[in-house]
Structure formats: C-alpha cells, structure tokens
Write an enzyme that holds these catalytic residues in place. Structure first.
Site, PDB file in Angstrom:
ATOM      1  N   ARG A   1     -22.405  66.130  34.060  1.00  0.00           N
ATOM      2  CA  ARG A   1     -22.359  64.732  33.619  1.00  0.00           C
ATOM      3  C   ARG A   1     -23.276  63.883  34.493  1.00  0.00           C
ATOM      4  NH1 ARG A   1     -18.516  64.154  29.788  1.00  0.00           N
ATOM      5  NH2 ARG A   1     -16.986  65.825  29.693  1.00  0.00           N
ATOM      6  N   ASN A   2     -23.990  64.524  35.403  1.00  0.00           N
ATOM      7  CA  ASN A   2     -24.877  63.825  36.352  1.00  0.00           C
ATOM      8  C   ASN A   2     -26.215  63.492  35.668  1.00  0.00           C
ATOM      9  OD1 ASN A   2     -26.908  63.439  38.317  1.00  0.00           O
ATOM     10  ND2 ASN A   2     -25.692  64.518  39.862  1.00  0.00           N
TER      11      ASN A   2
ATOM     12  N   ASP B   1     -25.914  75.302  39.932  1.00  0.00           N
ATOM     13  CA  ASP B   1     -25.041  75.008  41.058  1.00  0.00           C
ATOM     14  C   ASP B   1     -25.957  74.938  42.251  1.00  0.00           C
ATOM     15  OD1 ASP B   1     -22.327  74.401  41.739  1.00  0.00           O
ATOM     16  OD2 ASP B   1     -22.453  76.093  43.102  1.00  0.00           O
TER      17      ASP B   1
HETATM   18  P1  IMP Z   1     -23.072  70.591  41.842  1.00  0.00           P
HETATM   19  O1  IMP Z   1     -23.175  69.525  40.803  1.00  0.00           O
HETATM   20  O2  IMP Z   1     -21.753  71.263  41.934  1.00  0.00           O
HETATM   21  O3  IMP Z   1     -24.212  71.567  41.792  1.00  0.00           O
HETATM   22  O4  IMP Z   1     -23.176  69.802  43.219  1.00  0.00           O
HETATM   23  C1  IMP Z   1     -24.340  69.740  43.884  1.00  0.00           C
HETATM   24  C2  IMP Z   1     -24.240  68.714  44.993  1.00  0.00           C
HETATM   25  O5  IMP Z   1     -25.214  69.110  45.959  1.00  0.00           O
HETATM   26  C3  IMP Z   1     -24.636  67.318  44.514  1.00  0.00           C
HETATM   27  O6  IMP Z   1     -23.531  66.529  44.188  1.00  0.00           O
HETATM   28  C4  IMP Z   1     -25.370  66.785  45.725  1.00  0.00           C
HETATM   29  O7  IMP Z   1     -24.449  66.265  46.647  1.00  0.00           O
HETATM   30  C5  IMP Z   1     -26.012  68.032  46.327  1.00  0.00           C
HETATM   31  N1  IMP Z   1     -27.367  68.217  45.763  1.00  0.00           N
HETATM   32  C6  IMP Z   1     -27.781  69.194  44.916  1.00  0.00           C
HETATM   33  N2  IMP Z   1     -29.086  69.040  44.584  1.00  0.00           N
HETATM   34  C7  IMP Z   1     -29.482  67.929  45.231  1.00  0.00           C
HETATM   35  C8  IMP Z   1     -30.738  67.238  45.263  1.00  0.00           C
HETATM   36  O8  IMP Z   1     -31.744  67.573  44.604  1.00  0.00           O
HETATM   37  N3  IMP Z   1     -30.744  66.151  46.041  1.00  0.00           N
HETATM   38  C9  IMP Z   1     -29.689  65.718  46.757  1.00  0.00           C
HETATM   39  N4  IMP Z   1     -28.512  66.303  46.740  1.00  0.00           N
HETATM   40  C10 IMP Z   1     -28.401  67.415  45.980  1.00  0.00           C
END
Ligand code: IMP
Length: 195
Positions: A8-9, A69
C-alpha cells in the site's frame, strides 16, 4: 495484462512503476482493490517474506503479483533493523521515528557501514514464483539530510554520489538503489517472465 504490487506504499509503487514502464503491463497496488486480508510476514528472511506476500496476493486476486521485501541491514547492529525495518521503532511508528531510533543506536559508533537489500518475488496464482535480489552499500549519516524518498532515505548516505538517498531525485535513486538493481534484472528477463 495487470500486475498487482503487494504493497500500500505509494513511494514504493511509484519506483516500481517507473522502473517497469517498458513492460506491456499495467501496475496496480493493493489500494486499487479495496479490502483484502493482510498477509502475515512470518518469514525469517527477505526472500521468505517476499514470496509469502507475492503468492498470497496473487492467489487472492487471481492475477500475477510482485512483492518486494526490503530493508536496511547495519553491520554493527548485527543486521538490524533488517526484516524489521518498517517497524523498527515499534508498531505504527513513522519513518522519522524509525530513523531517529537508528541514529540513536548508532550514536558515537565509528563503523557506520550499512546496506539496503531488496528481494522481489513474482508469483502467479498457480503458485510458481521467480526471485530477484539487489543490494546497495552505504553509510549511516550522523543526521538526516534531504526531503525525497521514504523510509531510511534521509540517513542513508551513498558515497558514489556524495549524497543521502533523500537528496537524490527519484530518477537518480532509480539508477542505483537496491530495488532498482533487482528490477533491472527483471527488465532484462522480461520475455521469460511474461511467458
Ligand atoms: P517492507 O515494506 O516490509 O519491505 O518494509 C521495508 C522497510 O524498509 C520500509 O518501510 C523502509 O523502512 C525500509 N526501506 C526499504 N527500502 C527502502 C528505501 O528504498 N529507502 C528507505 N527505506 C527503505
């Protein structure tokens, strides 16, 4: 063809959409499908969690799903925040609370080496999946800098460009980021993946 990105990001969706814009596919995310059950990220690695999210979303919606992820891996913190990056500061914390906690944990720490890691899984409803990985090495800055991006971008200093990720434009970040490197492999295998 429609693919759904299992997130949802919006920041993440924009990056993925812009990197796959030469694919003959329409990219949607979970916000386009209303309420669907949340998958529990019970895996112990980026790879396990990416597969769990992609296969669950694909089976629920009946279309191919792509899940990433990703997270920040800090050497001196034994790999933390790692798979817990999104909730490092606790449940429902903001990006800023998470990176401020990280800066506190890194206070007076001379070894500031870190890397972003990303695993992308592409799954179809029948169950098969393909996996891609990307990594990007950097340094945890002493203070937040920059206004772009999301997550830990303001505190992730990228030496080759002498800026934090939050000081890069989306186009600049998309040349070098962990997610971009994984997606570039997907671009290269476009034909195989579509089949
Ligand atoms: P996911 O949505 O479970 O993969 O969570 C990944 C988390 O890692 C995000 O909420 C961020 O806090 C961090 N993260 C992953 N990719 C990035 C990036 O490109 N920039 C900054 N933070 C990131």
């Amino acid at each position: 063809m429609i693919w759904v990105v299992a997130t949802r990001n919006q920041g993440k969706t924009s990056e993925i959409r812009s990197l796959l814009n030469n694919f003959p596919i329409e990219i949607k995310n979970l916000n386009d499908f209303g309420k669907i059950p949340e998958v529990e990220e019970t895996g112990n690695t980026f790879e396990e969690n990416a597969y769990l999210k992609a296969s669950f979303t694909s089976r629920i919606l009946g279309i191919p799903a792509l899940a990433d992820d990703s997270g920040l891996v800090v050497d001196v913190l034994n790999g933390a925040p790692g798979i817990h990056s999104a909730r490092y500061g606790g449940p429902d914390t903001t990006d800023m609370q998470n990176y401020m906690k990280l800066l506190e944990a890194m206070k007076d720490q001379p070894n500031r080496h870190a890397r972003f890691e990303c695993v992308i899984s592409i799954a179809i409803p029948q169950g098969q999946a393909l996996t891609y990985e990307g990594r990007c090495e950097g340094i945890i800055s002493e203070k937040p800098m920059g206004i772009h991006g999301f997550g830990y971008d303001p505190v992730f200093f990228y030496p080759p460009l002498n800026k934090t990720f939050a000081e890069l434009t989306l186009e600049e970040k998309n040349q070098v980021s962990h997610r971009a490197l994984a997606l570039k492999q997907i671009q290269q295998e476009c034909d195989k993946i579509l089949i």
